[in-house]
Enzyme design. Structure first.
Site, PDB file in Angstrom:
ATOM      1  N   LYS A   1     -27.271  16.793  23.802  1.00 19.56           N
ATOM      2  CA  LYS A   1     -25.878  17.934  23.847  1.00 19.56           C
ATOM      3  C   LYS A   1     -24.927  16.873  24.215  1.00 19.56           C
ATOM      4  CE  LYS A   1     -27.343  19.543  28.759  1.00 19.56           C
ATOM      5  NZ  LYS A   1     -28.061  20.788  28.437  1.00 19.56           N
TER       6      LYS A   1
ATOM      7  N   ARG B   1     -29.863  30.183  37.395  1.00 15.80           N
ATOM      8  CA  ARG B   1     -28.650  29.643  36.204  1.00 15.80           C
ATOM      9  C   ARG B   1     -29.499  31.382  35.455  1.00 15.80           C
ATOM     10  NH1 ARG B   1     -27.656  24.418  33.155  1.00 15.80           N
ATOM     11  NH2 ARG B   1     -29.719  24.894  31.967  1.00 15.80           N
TER      12      ARG B   1
HETATM   13  C1  LIG Z   1     -29.207  20.357  29.649  1.00 19.84           C
HETATM   14  C2  LIG Z   1     -30.169  20.762  29.272  1.00 19.84           C
HETATM   15  C3  LIG Z   1     -31.495  20.122  29.426  1.00 19.84           C
HETATM   16  C4  LIG Z   1     -31.500  18.903  29.769  1.00 19.84           C
HETATM   17  O1  LIG Z   1     -31.236  18.149  31.546  1.00 19.84           O
HETATM   18  P1  LIG Z   1     -31.570  16.797  31.495  1.00 19.84           P
HETATM   19  O2  LIG Z   1     -31.153  16.815  33.162  1.00 19.84           O
HETATM   20  O3  LIG Z   1     -30.227  16.363  31.010  1.00 19.84           O
HETATM   21  O4  LIG Z   1     -32.645  16.849  31.556  1.00 19.84           O
HETATM   22  C5  LIG Z   1     -33.180  20.745  29.701  1.00 19.84           C
HETATM   23  N1  LIG Z   1     -32.693  22.536  29.405  1.00 19.84           N
HETATM   24  C6  LIG Z   1     -31.600  23.110  30.058  1.00 19.84           C
HETATM   25  C7  LIG Z   1     -31.652  24.731  30.071  1.00 19.84           C
HETATM   26  C8  LIG Z   1     -30.562  22.236  29.748  1.00 19.84           C
HETATM   27  O5  LIG Z   1     -28.856  23.460  29.855  1.00 19.84           O
END
Ligand SMILES: *Cc1c(COP(=O)(O)O)cnc(C)c1O
Length: 359
Positions: A36, A131
């Protein structure tokens, strides 16, 4: 070369991915690569996949569509709960989506029926970071209802920690996820494909030698891209922290007073400065600002200090290093800055490595 620009080294992303894939494989855990911060870049996706990540995750459908239309071929996961209004597009572009709301799950089922496809639903469980997530006591009824929906498969369960409140992954919350996996399987006679133990913040736990229980997957973004542990921003041994470099150019270089002259109101970005009179300083302006990055998420190896930022200017005190107009300064971005620089059409992207030179 044009500035500002983000230099992206695909070899370092590949090497980081490989390191993590191998270390976690030894613990029985596979890796979903989270692209992302790379906005669904197929080049980054390929670098991760060649290193052995088993699927890709994205929080936005548009990025999944970009991956779907590329030569990338793997399971695509939407890791943010779908908006009710985008169910049709989710079913079109994602193989699996992460869900917490029955109203959305029912809509996905209808969309999958209409499209003549089968869509995977992974249920996210709330384990304390507050969250996304179904409360653990409500999980069984949500599973029951999900299993009833036509054209859906139940892909597993997962949790997300650390992002909103900073809750750390530990033996307790992971044991709770494992216990939920066991009880759901026993109650419904199903077998969970994925038990997803979190994001980069779960790495330390997963590699600590702790019992990984039922956890068989982690979703890794920041650790792969920036080589850091997001819970303390410390470097992860063996990984590159400079896969991304943000480069900006000096457009003014002058000696100026450190103390503003005149009465002070709010500045453009509302930050009330409390300037100290340190006499004259050597100050340079770089042609980069809030529109391109989070100015406070830039780190630099030179002895420079960032003293202010507006939309298009970064104000830097350069002390003994007399930076001249036209010189470039190289910064290591943090995650927020990376996200903004990748998203900004004002920042050129320069790709190196892997023999791939995407546009
Ligand atoms: C952004 C996100 C991740 C990845 O997080 P990192 O800290 O970049 O590894 C994993 N799971 C969800 C649900 C996320 O929103």
């Amino acid at each position: 070369m044009s500035a500002p620009r983000l230099e992206i080294d695909l070899d370092k992303i590949h090497s980081n991915s490989r390191c993590l894939v191998e270390a976690l494989a030894a613990r029985g855990v596979s890796v979903t690569g989270i692209t992302k911060a790379g906005l669904g870049s197929p080049a980054i996706a390929h670098a991760m996949l060649r290193a052995g990540v088993t699927s890709l995750g994205e929080s936005r459908v548009a990025s999944l569509a970009r991956l779907r239309q590329s030569t990338v071929s793997t399971t695509l996961r939407l890791i943010r709960s779908p908006m009710l209004s985008e169910a049709e597009r989710v079913v079109e572009h994602a193989d699996i989506s992460f869900n917490t709301e029955l109203v959305v799950i029912r809509r996905l089922s209808i969309a999958a029926q209409a499209a003549g496809t089968v869509h995977g639903v992974l249920l996210m469980v709330e384990l304390g970071d507050l969250r996304e997530g179904i409360m653990p006591e409500d999980l069984a009824t949500t599973v029951e209802e999900t299993l009833r929906q036509p054209n859906l498969t139940f892909a597993g369960i997962g949790t997300n920690l650390a992002c909103r409140s900073g809750v750390l992954t530990d033996a307790n919350n992971m044991a709770e996820l494992s216990a939920l996996a066991d009880s759901i399987e026993a109650q419904f006679g199903v077998s969970l494909g994925t038990v997803s133990g979190g994001n980069s913040a779960s790495l330390e736990w997963a590699l600590s030698g702790a019992d990984t229980g039922r956890i068989n997957e982690l979703r890794l973004g920041e650790a792969i891209l920036l080589g850091r542990d997001p819970t303390n921003r410390r470097p992860i041994a063996g990984l590159h922290m400079d896969a991304f470099t943000l480069v900006a150019e000096v457009i003014e270089s002058k000696v100026k007073p450190s103390m503003p002259v005149g009465a002070l109101g709010e500045s453009t970005f509302g930050v009330v400065t409390d300037p100290q009179d340190r006499g004259n300083v050597h100050q340079v302006l770089l042609a980069i600002g809030h529109q391109d990055c989070d100015p406070y998420g830039l780190s630099v190896t030179l002895d420079l200090s960032i003293s202010g930022a507006t939309s298009d200017h970064l104000v830097v005190e350069c002390g003994e290093i007399a930076l001249q107009v036209g010189e470039e300064v190289r910064f290591e971005p943090n995650y927020g800055t990376l996200l903004r620089a990748m998203s900004s059409s004002c920042v050129a992207k320069v790709w190196t490595g892997m023999g791939v030179v995407p546009l």
